[in-house]
Scaffold this motif. Structure first.
Motif, PDB file in Angstrom:
ATOM      1  N   GLU A  77       0.953  -1.232  -0.017  1.00 48.53           N
ATOM      2  CA  GLU A  77      -0.066   0.095  -0.127  1.00 48.53           C
ATOM      3  C   GLU A  77       0.835   1.099   0.134  1.00 48.53           C
ATOM      4  O   GLU A  77       1.888   1.293   0.573  1.00 48.53           O
ATOM      5  CB  GLU A  77      -0.847  -0.121   1.193  1.00 48.53           C
ATOM      6  CG  GLU A  77      -1.979   1.184   1.305  1.00 48.53           C
ATOM      7  CD  GLU A  77      -2.826   0.959   2.341  1.00 48.53           C
ATOM      8  OE1 GLU A  77      -3.749   0.366   2.438  1.00 48.53           O
ATOM      9  OE2 GLU A  77      -2.653   1.518   3.461  1.00 48.53           O
ATOM     10  N   HIS A 108       0.676   5.568   0.195  1.00 52.13           N
ATOM     11  CA  HIS A 108      -0.270   6.754   0.630  1.00 52.13           C
ATOM     12  C   HIS A 108       0.651   7.989   0.313  1.00 52.13           C
ATOM     13  O   HIS A 108       1.579   8.302   0.386  1.00 52.13           O
ATOM     14  CB  HIS A 108      -0.154   6.733   2.128  1.00 52.13           C
ATOM     15  CG  HIS A 108      -1.168   7.529   2.594  1.00 52.13           C
ATOM     16  ND1 HIS A 108      -2.390   6.959   3.808  1.00 52.13           N
ATOM     17  CD2 HIS A 108      -1.980   8.593   2.398  1.00 52.13           C
ATOM     18  CE1 HIS A 108      -3.105   8.002   3.994  1.00 52.13           C
ATOM     19  NE2 HIS A 108      -2.911   8.884   3.213  1.00 52.13           N
ATOM     20  N   THR A 126      -2.135  -0.549  -4.334  1.00 51.49           N
ATOM     21  CA  THR A 126      -3.024   0.424  -4.064  1.00 51.49           C
ATOM     22  C   THR A 126      -2.349   1.978  -3.579  1.00 51.49           C
ATOM     23  O   THR A 126      -1.379   1.792  -2.934  1.00 51.49           O
ATOM     24  CB  THR A 126      -3.916   0.202  -2.875  1.00 51.49           C
ATOM     25  OG1 THR A 126      -4.593  -1.199  -3.349  1.00 51.49           O
ATOM     26  CG2 THR A 126      -5.000   1.236  -2.796  1.00 51.49           C
TER      27      THR A 126
END
Length: 163
Positions: free
Chosen positions: A67, A69, A103
């Motif tokens: 992941e 961010h 993601t």
């Protein structure tokens, strides 16, 4: 959008003065020098966007496991509206993908329509809302939580599954 292409390089501690000029120019509640230096020191992916060798923006992403961010993305006011934000987003997505992220997440103020349009154009979708996330002149402002699936469509065998 104009045809100028940005170059990108890793942010260094000696870039923070320039980064802070842009940060203070574009945000009512900017990050601090300490936050940027801590991000560099702990190994976050901190980048500068360069136009003709001169910084016009900066960004910070964290990548943990699969992941990523996007924590900060800023383009100097004089260079906004020229497609540089989108170029930077595309670069950051490619960087996260190269680090095996599946993601990318980010928060954005609902009042920041220009950024929302940029992120939507780059394929991000709203997946939630964080109540009272940002400081605001009259208290707190919510954040929209956006996400984009960025994993490569090609599996370990080299097969492209998008068809």
């Amino acid at each position: 959008m104009n045809g100028d292409r940005l170059d990108f390089r890793r942010m260094r501690l000696d870039d923070i003065d320039q980064v802070m000029r842009v940060e203070r120019e574009v945000y009512q509640f900017p990050w601090t020098e300490r936050i940027f230096s801590d991000c560099i020191r702990v190994g976050y992916h901190c980048w500068l966007a360069l136009l003709d060798g001169q910084p016009v923006g900066h960004a910070v992403i964290s990548i943990v496991a699969d992941e990523s961010h996007m924590l900060n993305l800023s383009i100097a006011a004089a260079h906004q509206g020229k497609g540089y934000g989108r170029q930077f987003v595309d670069f950051l997505v490619d960087e996260a993908r190269a680090q095996n992220a599946q993601t990318m997440l980010l928060e954005v103020r609902p009042s920041n329509k220009i950024a929302i349009n940029c992120y939507n154009g780059a394929g991000f979708n709203e997946i939630g809302r964080r109540k009272g996330y940002y400081p605001a002149p009259d208290g707190r402002e919510d954040a929209l939580l956006l996400a984009k699936h960025i994993a490569s469509a090609t599996d370990a065998t080299g097969t492209d599954h998008r068809r």
